[in-house]
Structure formats: C-alpha cells, structure tokens
Design a protein around this motif. Structure first.
Motif: not given
Length: 92
Positions: A65-70, A73-76, A81-82
C-alpha cells in the motif's frame, strides 16, 4: 413430527402436525422454527469465518500500500494522473 439435531448441540426444533394442516404448511412452520433457533446462522458464521492474518502477511500488504501511494504521488507530480477530489466531509 419433524426434529433436527446438530453435532454436539443441545438445540431441538420440533413441530407436531395439527388436525387440518397440509404437509406444505407443516414444513414451512418447521423451517421457521429452525430459523428461530439460530442454528443455520451460527453454522454459516463458523463456515465462512475469516482467519486473522499473520504479521508477515500484514507487513507485506502494508508495504504494498505504501509503495502504491508513493507511485500515485509521483504520477500526480509528473502530470500523468489527476488528483482525486476529496470524498465526503471530514472533521479535523
């Protein structure tokens, strides 16, 4: 007369046929009596019980989950990513 017993349980559901009662009504009344005892609900709870997850499994899921959130954030930041609109009202 219908009766039901479950393994190592002391709960009985018993129904006697009335004078002018059809077999369908007798079975319906018996089904209601069994439902009222809670035997079926208890059996389903035991059948579909969810085991607690081990510490290693929970740790792996948390890291995922932490990796997915990071990654999100990077894609935003890169504009790929919006950002999501906030959902609902949150108190502070």
């Amino acid at each position: 007369m219908f009766m039901v017993w479950f393994l190592s349980m002391a709960v009985n559901a018993e129904v006697q046929k009335n004078d002018n009662e059809s077999a369908v009504n007798l079975i319906r009344r018996f089904s209601k009596r069994v439902q009222g005892t809670g035997l079926i609900q208890g059996t389903r709870k035991r059948r579909y019980a969810v085991r607690t997850k081990s510490a290693n499994v929970r740790r792996k899921q948390t890291l995922k989950v932490i990796k997915r959130r990071e990654n999100v954030k990077e894609l935003i930041k890169l504009g790929k990513m919006q950002e999501r609109a906030p959902r609902g009202f949150r108190r502070k």
